[in-house]
Scaffold this motif. Structure first.
Motif, PDB file in Angstrom:
ATOM      1  N   ILE A 150       0.833  -1.204   0.000  1.00 32.88           N
ATOM      2  CA  ILE A 150       0.000   0.000   0.000  1.00 32.88           C
ATOM      3  C   ILE A 150       0.867   1.253   0.000  1.00 32.88           C
ATOM      4  N   HIS A 151       1.892   1.272   0.846  1.00 30.69           N
ATOM      5  CA  HIS A 151       2.775   2.444   0.897  1.00 30.69           C
ATOM      6  C   HIS A 151       3.497   2.641  -0.431  1.00 30.69           C
ATOM      7  N   GLN A 152       3.909   1.549  -1.074  1.00 30.08           N
ATOM      8  CA  GLN A 152       4.601   1.642  -2.350  1.00 30.08           C
ATOM      9  C   GLN A 152       3.711   2.296  -3.409  1.00 30.08           C
ATOM     10  N   ARG A 153       2.433   1.993  -3.389  1.00 34.44           N
ATOM     11  CA  ARG A 153       1.522   2.529  -4.405  1.00 34.44           C
ATOM     12  C   ARG A 153       1.099   3.969  -4.111  1.00 34.44           C
ATOM     13  N   LEU A 154       1.157   4.392  -2.854  1.00 39.13           N
ATOM     14  CA  LEU A 154       0.692   5.730  -2.497  1.00 39.13           C
ATOM     15  C   LEU A 154       1.817   6.709  -2.183  1.00 39.13           C
ATOM     16  N   ARG A 155       3.054   6.283  -2.291  1.00 41.92           N
ATOM     17  CA  ARG A 155       4.156   7.120  -1.815  1.00 41.92           C
ATOM     18  C   ARG A 155       4.279   8.434  -2.582  1.00 41.92           C
ATOM     19  N   ASN A 156       3.812   8.487  -3.833  1.00 44.14           N
ATOM     20  CA  ASN A 156       3.877   9.723  -4.617  1.00 44.14           C
ATOM     21  C   ASN A 156       2.565  10.493  -4.621  1.00 44.14           C
ATOM     22  N   HIS A 157       1.594  10.056  -3.829  1.00 42.60           N
ATOM     23  CA  HIS A 157       0.299  10.735  -3.750  1.00 42.60           C
ATOM     24  C   HIS A 157       0.442  11.963  -2.851  1.00 42.60           C
ATOM     25  N   ALA A 158       0.134  13.152  -3.394  1.00 40.43           N
ATOM     26  CA  ALA A 158       0.340  14.402  -2.643  1.00 40.43           C
ATOM     27  C   ALA A 158      -0.508  14.443  -1.380  1.00 40.43           C
ATOM     28  N   GLY A 159      -1.760  14.040  -1.487  1.00 39.15           N
ATOM     29  CA  GLY A 159      -2.635  14.062  -0.322  1.00 39.15           C
ATOM     30  C   GLY A 159      -2.209  13.067   0.740  1.00 39.15           C
ATOM     31  N   TYR A 160      -1.710  11.907   0.307  1.00 34.50           N
ATOM     32  CA  TYR A 160      -1.238  10.880   1.243  1.00 34.50           C
ATOM     33  C   TYR A 160      -0.108  11.412   2.106  1.00 34.50           C
ATOM     34  N   LYS A 161       0.805  12.166   1.492  1.00 27.46           N
ATOM     35  CA  LYS A 161       1.913  12.746   2.252  1.00 27.46           C
ATOM     36  C   LYS A 161       1.464  13.943   3.074  1.00 27.46           C
ATOM     37  N   ALA A 162       0.531  14.729   2.549  1.00 30.95           N
ATOM     38  CA  ALA A 162       0.130  15.961   3.231  1.00 30.95           C
ATOM     39  C   ALA A 162      -0.592  15.681   4.547  1.00 30.95           C
ATOM     40  N   ILE A 163      -1.524  14.713   4.559  1.00 31.93           N
ATOM     41  CA  ILE A 163      -2.326  14.512   5.775  1.00 31.93           C
ATOM     42  C   ILE A 163      -1.539  13.807   6.866  1.00 31.93           C
TER      43      ILE A 163
END
Length: 375
Positions: free
Chosen positions: A238-251
């Motif tokens: 899951i982390h591998q697929r979302l690591r470049n998601h801006a919202g995932y990092k922001a929250i």
């Protein structure tokens, strides 16, 4: 008389294509030049696990066709193809709706995914598949369907991983509780609450129980270990697929939200722009109170709890753990002193979802960034 020249293959010729209708083995609907324009049809599908009922009506509300099919992509495509080009199709978000919606969208249908909890059919004297379809058709023509958002396939795939991890965590918690239940039957009191740390593991290794109890405890410990490995694997994927998601990092800048809770918010909420404001997101998550009003009387009760269970759990879990950090802690303490801890958790969870909303929408939580600059 001059011989007629052979027709040239060009714009007016009928050439084979490789569209979705051909892939499903259904002939693509073509409009005849001799006939008038085809009237748009409305289609309602009552989807079940093995079979489904399909009812079609024209724009005037006249029934055009009723067919029951065995659930299969080709059979569904063939039944809907009879409705002509681009029909409006209503289908409830019931068990296993993914494949049916994908087939309908490939055929070019305008799909209306219906939220079953918004239909309120429990008070009808007669309820069957045919009447359900007729009701869907009537509401579709009146534009009164309680529609649900159709998540794109990539979002659905990520949801599958996040929800499966949650199920495994719940299963592992139940297995651990069974081990403690076996110990309680023997009146044993472990020295620590966490039996899967170094001290707890040593304690379990030194237990002397009868064979039946010993076998059960060993089996439960093996299952817990296996669940832990699978959970760790899912978290990595899951982390591998979302690591470049801006919202995932922001929250994750919000106190109490780590990679696990951030993944829950990103996948369950999906496209946050479908909510016009944070209050709509809180209402969708079931964190807003019920409202009953008649004449001059108004009553606001408990929260609705209608919506994503994971989003609601994640928001309240964040507040229960760290009270939302410095930004929300003052609000939590003020409300808790006046109304109690439970109400404070729910109230501040709404404020937390507001921060999540802007983090997913803008790729940053500005109020937290400003607070960091001032500090």
């Amino acid at each position: 008389m001059a011989a007629r020249s052979p027709a040239k293959k060009g714009v007016g010729s009928s050439l084979p294509t490789n569209g979705p209708s051909e892939r499903l083995g259904v002939a693509k609907h073509t409009r005849s030049r001799k006939r008038g324009p085809v009237e748009r049809q409305y289609v309602a599908i009552d989807l079940h696990r093995l079979r489904s009922l399909i009812v079609r009506e024209d724009e005037g509300g006249n029934e055009v066709g009723v067919v029951r099919i065995d659930n299969d992509p080709v059979a569904l495509a063939a039944a809907v193809a009879d409705a002509g080009p681009n029909p409006q199709v209503a289908i409830e978000a019931t068990y296993g709706w993914y494949w049916a919606v994908d087939v309908l969208e490939e055929l070019g249908a305008e799909v209306k995914l219906v939220n079953p909890s918004g239909l309120q059919w429990g008070d009808r004297r007669v309820k069957n598949d045919y009447r359900d379809c007729k009701e869907l058709l009537d509401r579709m023509r009146l534009h009164k369907l309680p529609e649900a958002w159709i998540a794109p396939p990539p979002v659905r795939e990520l949801r599958e991983l996040v929800r499966y991890r949650f199920k495994l965590v719940c299963l592992r918690t139940g297995l651990k509780a069974q081990v403690k239940a076996v110990l309680a039957k023997h009146g044993l009191h472990p020295p620590v609450n966490d039996l899967w740390g170094p001290v707890g593991t040593a304690y379990l290794n030194g237990l002397e129980l009868d064979d039946g109890y010993h076998i059960r405890v060993d089996s439960l410990r093996d299952l817990v270990e296996h669940c832990t490995r699978e959970i760790a694997m899912l978290e990595r994927v899951i982390h591998q697929r979302l690591r470049n998601h801006a919202g995932y990092k922001a929250i994750q800048a919000i106190d109490g939200i780590g990679p696990v809770l951030a993944a829950i918010f990103v996948t369950e909420i999906g496209d946050v722009t479908r909510f016009p404001h944070p209050e709509a997101l809180c209402s969708w998550a079931g964190l807003t109170p019920k409202h009953r009003e008649s004449d001059t009387k108004a009553h606001r009760g408990r929260i609705t709890k209608q919506g994503s269970v994971l989003v609601r759990w994640g928001a309240i879990e964040t507040i229960a753990g760290g009270h939302g950090g410095p930004k929300l802690k003052a609000d939590y303490r003020r409300i808790a002193a006046r109304r109690g801890v439970r109400i404070a958790r729910v109230a501040v969870a709404r404020k937390l979802l507001t921060l999540v909303y802007f983090g997913l929408r803008d790729g940053e939580v500005r109020c937290l960034a400003k607070a960091a600059e001032v500090a």
